[in-house]
Design an enzyme around this catalytic site. Structure first.
Site, mmCIF file in Angstrom:
data_model
loop_
_atom_site.group_PDB
_atom_site.id
_atom_site.type_symbol
_atom_site.label_atom_id
_atom_site.label_comp_id
_atom_site.label_asym_id
_atom_site.label_seq_id
_atom_site.Cartn_x
_atom_site.Cartn_y
_atom_site.Cartn_z
ATOM 1 N N MET A 26 0.830 -1.202 0.000
ATOM 2 C CA MET A 26 0.000 0.000 0.000
ATOM 3 C C MET A 26 0.868 1.257 0.000
ATOM 4 O O MET A 26 0.388 2.353 0.284
ATOM 5 C CB MET A 26 -0.956 0.006 1.198
ATOM 6 C CG MET A 26 -2.014 -1.068 1.119
ATOM 7 S SD MET A 26 -3.521 -0.699 2.047
ATOM 8 C CE MET A 26 -2.874 -0.467 3.701
ATOM 9 N N ASN A 28 4.091 3.934 0.989
ATOM 10 C CA ASN A 28 4.798 4.439 2.164
ATOM 11 C C ASN A 28 5.880 3.434 2.558
ATOM 12 O O ASN A 28 5.953 2.963 3.681
ATOM 13 C CB ASN A 28 3.844 4.715 3.317
ATOM 14 C CG ASN A 28 4.502 5.495 4.445
ATOM 15 O OD1 ASN A 28 4.381 5.145 5.615
ATOM 16 N ND2 ASN A 28 5.219 6.554 4.114
ATOM 17 N N LEU A 29 6.728 3.123 1.601
ATOM 18 C CA LEU A 29 7.656 2.002 1.716
ATOM 19 C C LEU A 29 8.760 2.266 2.727
ATOM 20 O O LEU A 29 9.303 3.363 2.805
ATOM 21 C CB LEU A 29 8.272 1.696 0.347
ATOM 22 C CG LEU A 29 7.281 1.397 -0.782
ATOM 23 C CD1 LEU A 29 8.031 1.087 -2.065
ATOM 24 C CD2 LEU A 29 6.344 0.248 -0.416
ATOM 25 N N GLY A 32 11.268 -2.736 5.642
ATOM 26 C CA GLY A 32 10.553 -4.004 5.618
ATOM 27 C C GLY A 32 10.045 -4.339 4.228
ATOM 28 O O GLY A 32 10.208 -5.465 3.742
ATOM 29 N N HIS A 33 9.422 -3.367 3.572
ATOM 30 C CA HIS A 33 8.962 -3.583 2.200
ATOM 31 C C HIS A 33 10.130 -3.904 1.262
ATOM 32 O O HIS A 33 10.030 -4.789 0.404
ATOM 33 C CB HIS A 33 8.251 -2.334 1.667
ATOM 34 C CG HIS A 33 6.992 -1.977 2.370
ATOM 35 N ND1 HIS A 33 6.874 -0.859 3.169
ATOM 36 C CD2 HIS A 33 5.782 -2.581 2.399
ATOM 37 C CE1 HIS A 33 5.652 -0.789 3.644
ATOM 38 N NE2 HIS A 33 4.965 -1.816 3.201
ATOM 39 N N GLY A 144 4.773 -10.560 4.048
ATOM 40 C CA GLY A 144 5.535 -10.538 5.282
ATOM 41 C C GLY A 144 4.849 -11.272 6.421
ATOM 42 O O GLY A 144 3.619 -11.263 6.537
ATOM 43 N N LYS A 146 4.922 -10.293 9.339
ATOM 44 C CA LYS A 146 4.383 -9.312 10.281
ATOM 45 C C LYS A 146 2.860 -9.350 10.281
ATOM 46 O O LYS A 146 2.229 -9.239 11.323
ATOM 47 C CB LYS A 146 4.867 -7.911 9.954
ATOM 48 C CG LYS A 146 4.107 -6.865 10.754
ATOM 49 C CD LYS A 146 4.847 -5.605 10.930
ATOM 50 C CE LYS A 146 4.079 -4.648 11.812
ATOM 51 N NZ LYS A 146 2.693 -4.427 11.405
ATOM 52 N N VAL A 173 10.919 -7.440 9.744
ATOM 53 C CA VAL A 173 12.075 -6.555 9.936
ATOM 54 C C VAL A 173 11.764 -5.625 11.101
ATOM 55 O O VAL A 173 10.671 -5.055 11.180
ATOM 56 C CB VAL A 173 12.376 -5.746 8.663
ATOM 57 C CG1 VAL A 173 13.548 -4.794 8.889
ATOM 58 C CG2 VAL A 173 12.681 -6.695 7.500
ATOM 59 N N SER A 182 6.545 -0.646 10.395
ATOM 60 C CA SER A 182 5.180 -0.496 9.904
ATOM 61 C C SER A 182 4.993 0.916 9.390
ATOM 62 O O SER A 182 5.547 1.873 9.958
ATOM 63 C CB SER A 182 4.166 -0.773 11.028
ATOM 64 O OG SER A 182 2.861 -0.376 10.648
#
Length: 277
Positions: A26, A28-29, A32-33, A144, A146, A173, A182
Site C-alpha cells: 500500500m 509508504n515504503l 521491511g517492504h 511478510g 508481520k 524486519v 510499519s
C-alpha cells in the site's frame, strides 16, 4: 522501472514472462517492504511491485483518508531495488465499476483475531489480492510474516482457488529496539515511539513462558494484556495459537507449532506484531 496504472498495459508489459515475482503493497515504503523486494528477486524474475491503498479493507472509522501516500519517494526506493514494473493503479483503474463480487475467507480464519476487531478487513484484503494476482499473474508472491494472519489467509486462498502462484513468507524486519517496522509507526508521538517496543517485549515474555513449560495459555495471555494496560496501552488481544490454523492450542501441541499474536492501541495508533514460538 516502468510505472504503469492500466491493467491492459501491465498485461502487455508482462506478456511472455513466466517467472514473475510479485510484491503487493500500500506504499509508504520502508526497509521491511524493501526486504520483500530482495526476497522476491531470489525466487523469480522480473520483480513487480504494486502500490494501491485499498479502500475495501478499511473500516468506516479507520485511517483510509490519512494513510500516508508517498509515491515519489516510493518510486525512488523501488528504482534502487531494480524493480522491473511498479503497478500503481487508481481506484478507477482497479475498480472501474462497483466491486460487487467479493472473496470471503472462511469464518474460522477470517473472523478471529484481526477479523474480530476489524470486520470486513480480510474480505477486502482477499478481494484486492485476488484482483492483483489476476492482473500480474505471478509465479511467486511475497508477503511478510508481520501480517501473520493475512499471510495464512492469502496462502489458503491461493491453494483453494488453484492459483498458479506460490506464496513466499518473509521474516519481520525490526528496528534496533525491537519495534516491527510499519507504515503506521509514523503516527506515533515521540513518547509513544519510545514506549512502542514494549509490545514486542511482551510477546517475548509470552514466548519465554511457553518455552519454560507454562501450558495455561489463557493465564499468560491475560498477564501480558494486563501488563500492557498498566502502561497505558489498550490491548485488543494477545493470543497463543497454532501456526497451522490459528486455533487455540492444547497442552499436547509442541512449542515449535505455536505463534503468539498481538494487537494493541498506543495513543491513537494501533500496532500489531507476532512471534513464532
Amino acid at each position: 522501472m516502468k510505472v504503469i496504472s492500466s491493467i491492459h498495459e501491465l498485461r502487455d508489459q508482462l506478456r511472455g514472462q513466466n517467472r514473475t515475482a510479485f510484491v503487493p503493497t500500500m506504499g509508504n515504503l520502508h526497509e521491511g517492504h524493501l526486504s520483500l523486494m530482495r526476497l522476491a528477486r531470489q525466487h523469480g524474475d522480473p520483480v513487480v511491485a504494486s502500490i494501491f491503498v485499498n479502500r475495501l479493507q478499511f473500516g468506516p472509522n479507520e485511517d483510509f483518508d490519512k494513510y500516508p501516500r508517498t509515491m515519489e519517494a516510493d518510486i525512488e526506493k523501488l528504482q534502487k531495488e531494480n524493480v522491473y514494473v511498479l503497478f500503481a493503479p487508481t481506484e478507477k483503474d482497479l475498480y472501474p465499476e462497483p466491486q460487487e463480487y467479493r472473496v470471503h475467507p472462511p469464518h474460522d480464519l477470517g473472523d478471529i483475531l484481526e477479523g474480530e476487531f476489524r470486520p470486513g478487513f480480510f474480505q477486502g484484503v482477499c478481494t484486492v489480492v485476488m484482483k492483483l494476482m489476476s492482473c500480474v499473474q505471478p509465479r511467486v508472491a511475497v508477503f511478510g510474516k508481520k501480517d501473520y494472519q493475512q499471510l495464512m489467509i492469502v496462502r489458503r486462498m491461493c491453494n483453494q482457488f488453484a492459483l498458479p502462484t506460490d506464496i513466499i513468507a518473509a521474516e519481520t524486519v525490526r528496528d534496533a529496539d525491537g519495534l516491527a517496522l510499519s507504515s503506521r509507526n509514523r503516527y506515533l508521538q515521540a513518547a509513544e515511539r519510545a514506549e512502542a517496543p514494549r509490545l514486542a517485549a511482551e510477546l517475548n515474555q509470552v514466548r519465554e513462558a511457553v518455552l519454560g513449560g507454562e501450558r495455561d495459555f489463557a493465564k499468560i495471555e491475560r498477564a501480558a494484556m494486563a501488563a500492557l494496560a498498566a502502561r497505558g496501552w489498550q490491548p485488543d488481544y494477545i493470543a497463543v495459537r497454532k501456526r497451522s490454523n490459528l486455533l487455540p492450542p492444547g497442552p499436547e501441541d509442541a512449542n515449535a507449532e505455536l505463534v503468539v499474536l498481538a494487537a494493541a492501541r498506543l495513543g491513537a495508533t494501533r500496532l500489531i506484531d507476532n512471534l513464532e514460538i
